[in-house]
Write an enzyme that holds these catalytic residues in place. Sequence first.
Site, mmCIF file in Angstrom:
data_model
loop_
_atom_site.group_PDB
_atom_site.id
_atom_site.type_symbol
_atom_site.label_atom_id
_atom_site.label_comp_id
_atom_site.label_asym_id
_atom_site.label_seq_id
_atom_site.Cartn_x
_atom_site.Cartn_y
_atom_site.Cartn_z
ATOM 1 N N GLU A 220 1.108 -1.212 -0.078
ATOM 2 C CA GLU A 220 0.416 -0.490 -0.146
ATOM 3 C C GLU A 220 0.731 1.233 0.435
ATOM 4 O O GLU A 220 0.452 2.426 -0.603
ATOM 5 C CB GLU A 220 -1.004 -0.020 1.528
ATOM 6 N N CYS B 126 -16.224 3.742 -19.535
ATOM 7 C CA CYS B 126 -17.537 3.380 -19.355
ATOM 8 C C CYS B 126 -17.926 2.094 -19.822
ATOM 9 O O CYS B 126 -18.540 2.014 -18.819
ATOM 10 C CB CYS B 126 -17.950 4.413 -19.500
ATOM 11 N N CYS C 107 -12.564 2.964 -14.247
ATOM 12 C CA CYS C 107 -12.661 4.242 -14.231
ATOM 13 C C CYS C 107 -11.362 5.514 -14.241
ATOM 14 O O CYS C 107 -10.776 6.187 -13.397
ATOM 15 C CB CYS C 107 -13.971 4.572 -12.800
ATOM 16 N N CYS D 208 -17.678 -0.742 -17.413
ATOM 17 C CA CYS D 208 -17.659 -0.417 -15.949
ATOM 18 C C CYS D 208 -19.091 -0.933 -15.708
ATOM 19 O O CYS D 208 -20.057 -0.584 -15.728
ATOM 20 C CB CYS D 208 -17.248 0.996 -15.879
ATOM 21 N N CYS E 95 -24.158 5.821 -12.779
ATOM 22 C CA CYS E 95 -23.381 6.954 -13.034
ATOM 23 C C CYS E 95 -23.750 8.395 -13.230
ATOM 24 O O CYS E 95 -24.397 8.011 -14.507
ATOM 25 C CB CYS E 95 -22.322 6.984 -13.146
#
Length: 385
Positions: A65, A227, A220, A230, A236
């Site tokens: 991370e 899109c 995204c 997605c 959205c």
Amino acid sequence: MATPDHTLNVEAALTSTRKRAVRASLKRTPAPVFSDTVLRWFDEHGRKSLPWQRNPTAYRVWVSEIMLQQTQVSTVIPYFLRFLSRFPSVKALAAASEDEVLQLWTGLGYYARARHLRKAAQQLVAEHKGRLPRTIESLIKLPGIGRSTAGAILSLSTNQWAPILDGNVKRVLARVHRVKGFPQTSEVQNHLWALRHHYTPLADAKRFNQAMMDIGASLCTRQRPHCDKCPLASVCQAHAHGQQSLYPERKTADTKPTRHTHFLMIRDPRGHVGLEKRPQHGIWGGLWSFPEFDSLSALKTFCQEQITVNYRLTCWPQQQHIFSHFVLQMNPVWVTLDARSDTPFGNVLPREQRWFSEKQVFTVGLAAPIEQLIRKLFASHDHTV
């Protein structure tokens, strides 16, 4: 959706306008609908074989991370594998020198991350017997760990309920709900955190968090989002209005200032290169670099006053390095010394300094542009007058 009692009431920090916006979002797309859609997509398309997903201990997730902050997965993978091979545990990292850690970070950028990792590991050994704590509150007390990173460590390593809000997730939520404002402001951050708290399912935080990061990273995207693929396209709001490029809102772009510096690239009669350790704060903090001067005249004056043997200056072509907040114009100046002179070279480098052989120099922390110059310098065999 209910959240654990110990979590903060994030909506309390919202303005009345933001509260209404959050409630409208949840009415339009209820939390169970949102999370189930995301989880179904993850089962079919999500990433499940990244190196840190194999044996996802808290330590491995933590290192990944930190490396992934502002850095792409494809770039991080080889660094992660080398880092874990060298430092397989918190205790191994805590026992390492700063130079050892920074050397493995060379080229990854944002070097404060590496220094914070090492300091946090030392703190973990001193206060937690080398184990990462199991609460958000304890994790964020460690250097370099914020609220989102702490949530990722807990959820991805133990499936503990903990929302995350990295850059990819911010982008997804800002577009799905057309969240107004610059995401780095506290008002917008609180808005996005409120949505994350509502949407994160109690029993499946690990899969949901990974899925949200994957959607942001692979679909995204900042430029040219996919899109058509997605799972959230149907809910959205930015997509519905053809405004994907407007969210998240951006700060007005300011022209980056340009700074100029002159590097003193010097080799002694043995062929060793002279470097100095940079201050802990500022760019390339804690790394080894060439001595710097504001101007060529200042560099020449230094050489005239300090070097006791014959020497020659050669100006190499200017190079440019772009940081997030400024552009650095680097002017390398090669100083070649007369190896035939019997006059002792002396100690001419300012601040904390050291002479490195070609074998030694690549074992310490170097910024990528400096490493490239050093390799070019050693490739130039004619280092005497």
